[in-house]
Design a protein around this motif. Sequence first.
Motif, PDB file in Angstrom:
ATOM      1  N   VAL A 117     145.294  78.080  39.218  1.00  0.00           N
ATOM      2  CA  VAL A 117     144.606  79.113  40.083  1.00  0.00           C
ATOM      3  C   VAL A 117     145.610  80.036  40.583  1.00  0.00           C
ATOM      4  N   VAL A 118     146.777  80.188  40.293  1.00  0.00           N
ATOM      5  CA  VAL A 118     147.562  81.658  40.283  1.00  0.00           C
ATOM      6  C   VAL A 118     146.923  82.544  39.418  1.00  0.00           C
TER       7      VAL A 118
ATOM      8  N   GLY B 106     140.180  80.127  37.132  1.00  0.00           N
ATOM      9  CA  GLY B 106     141.038  79.865  38.701  1.00  0.00           C
ATOM     10  C   GLY B 106     139.399  78.815  40.071  1.00  0.00           C
ATOM     11  N   GLY B 107     139.008  79.646  39.841  1.00  0.00           N
ATOM     12  CA  GLY B 107     137.653  79.391  41.008  1.00  0.00           C
ATOM     13  C   GLY B 107     137.175  77.790  40.757  1.00  0.00           C
ATOM     14  N   PHE B 108     137.121  77.646  39.189  1.00  0.00           N
ATOM     15  CA  PHE B 108     137.113  75.839  39.065  1.00  0.00           C
ATOM     16  C   PHE B 108     137.965  74.923  39.429  1.00  0.00           C
TER      17      PHE B 108
ATOM     18  N   THR C 113     137.574  78.822  48.088  1.00  0.00           N
ATOM     19  CA  THR C 113     136.561  79.251  46.920  1.00  0.00           C
ATOM     20  C   THR C 113     135.160  79.925  47.594  1.00  0.00           C
ATOM     21  N   VAL C 114     135.557  80.534  48.445  1.00  0.00           N
ATOM     22  CA  VAL C 114     134.398  81.849  48.820  1.00  0.00           C
ATOM     23  C   VAL C 114     134.580  82.806  48.197  1.00  0.00           C
ATOM     24  N   ALA C 115     136.423  83.161  48.364  1.00  0.00           N
ATOM     25  CA  ALA C 115     137.348  84.402  47.513  1.00  0.00           C
ATOM     26  C   ALA C 115     136.335  84.092  46.362  1.00  0.00           C
ATOM     27  N   PHE C 116     136.533  83.449  45.300  1.00  0.00           N
ATOM     28  CA  PHE C 116     136.214  82.717  44.237  1.00  0.00           C
ATOM     29  C   PHE C 116     134.435  82.923  43.780  1.00  0.00           C
TER      30      PHE C 116
ATOM     31  N   LEU D  68     138.277  74.371  43.488  1.00  0.00           N
ATOM     32  CA  LEU D  68     136.859  73.675  43.289  1.00  0.00           C
ATOM     33  C   LEU D  68     137.385  72.252  43.896  1.00  0.00           C
ATOM     34  N   TRP D  69     137.987  71.748  42.124  1.00  0.00           N
ATOM     35  CA  TRP D  69     139.305  70.673  42.524  1.00  0.00           C
ATOM     36  C   TRP D  69     139.421  70.054  43.555  1.00  0.00           C
ATOM     37  N   ALA D  70     140.575  71.882  44.206  1.00  0.00           N
ATOM     38  CA  ALA D  70     141.201  71.459  45.456  1.00  0.00           C
ATOM     39  C   ALA D  70     140.765  70.780  46.006  1.00  0.00           C
TER      40      ALA D  70
END
Length: 242
Positions: free
Chosen positions: A6-7, A143-145, A190-193, A148-150
């Motif tokens: 993510v980071v 990182g976006g995937f 999520t929107v940003a990714f 999504l899990w988060a």
Amino acid sequence: MLLIVVVSGLVAVVVLVLVECLSRWRSGRGRVGEITDAYELAVLAGGGRSLADTVITALVRRNVVRESPEGLCSPVAGMSAEHPAERLVLAILSKRMGHARRAEIEGAPGWRPLKKRIRAQLVRRGLLRPTWTLWVAGVAVLGGFAVLWANLGFVAVMVVVVADLLSGDWEAALGMIGQQWSMLLAPPLTVAFALVLRWVTLVRTPAGEAAYEDVLAAHPGYDDSLEAYVLHGERPRDHEHR
């Protein structure tokens, strides 16, 4: 491990935003170039008309290369070419005893470094994004995937918080939010990714897109220009008149 992904994705998003801002800043200050010829347009467009195919067509139209009805290309005696891409075609034909089909010419090893040089020029002039930005975009997508899990954790936290609020236990609800505040970042991230996903396919910069649209506006349909050939292909039945 999930936190590292993510980071890394967040860092990649920041880098991509900075690159985009720099590209727009250069465009706004007039530090970008224009498309100088149809060969650059072929690389900029990145469509079905390859650089090699465009060069061969240009030479055939100028009678530097003759293309037979059977599709064999051969150089015309006494004719020469100045552009490096055109000289490459003549050199390829020379190595093949003066006869080769388009597919054979396009498959010659000299095209990749030539296309790479033209692309580097377009990058320097602010019309194409550097190749490394696509790799950064890939890291951002990974990182976006993870984000999504988060979101699953976010949903679980919100279920508990809502249940506490409905039962009137505000202290427990606020305590859960304080403990799991990082999960609340999942939806906006999520929107940003999701926006970053566009970087995977966006090769042209805003200035490059504008330059491409300018050429497209100047050649909206089939005409006798090489630019129109790159954009729209061969005029219907035009090959019959070669």
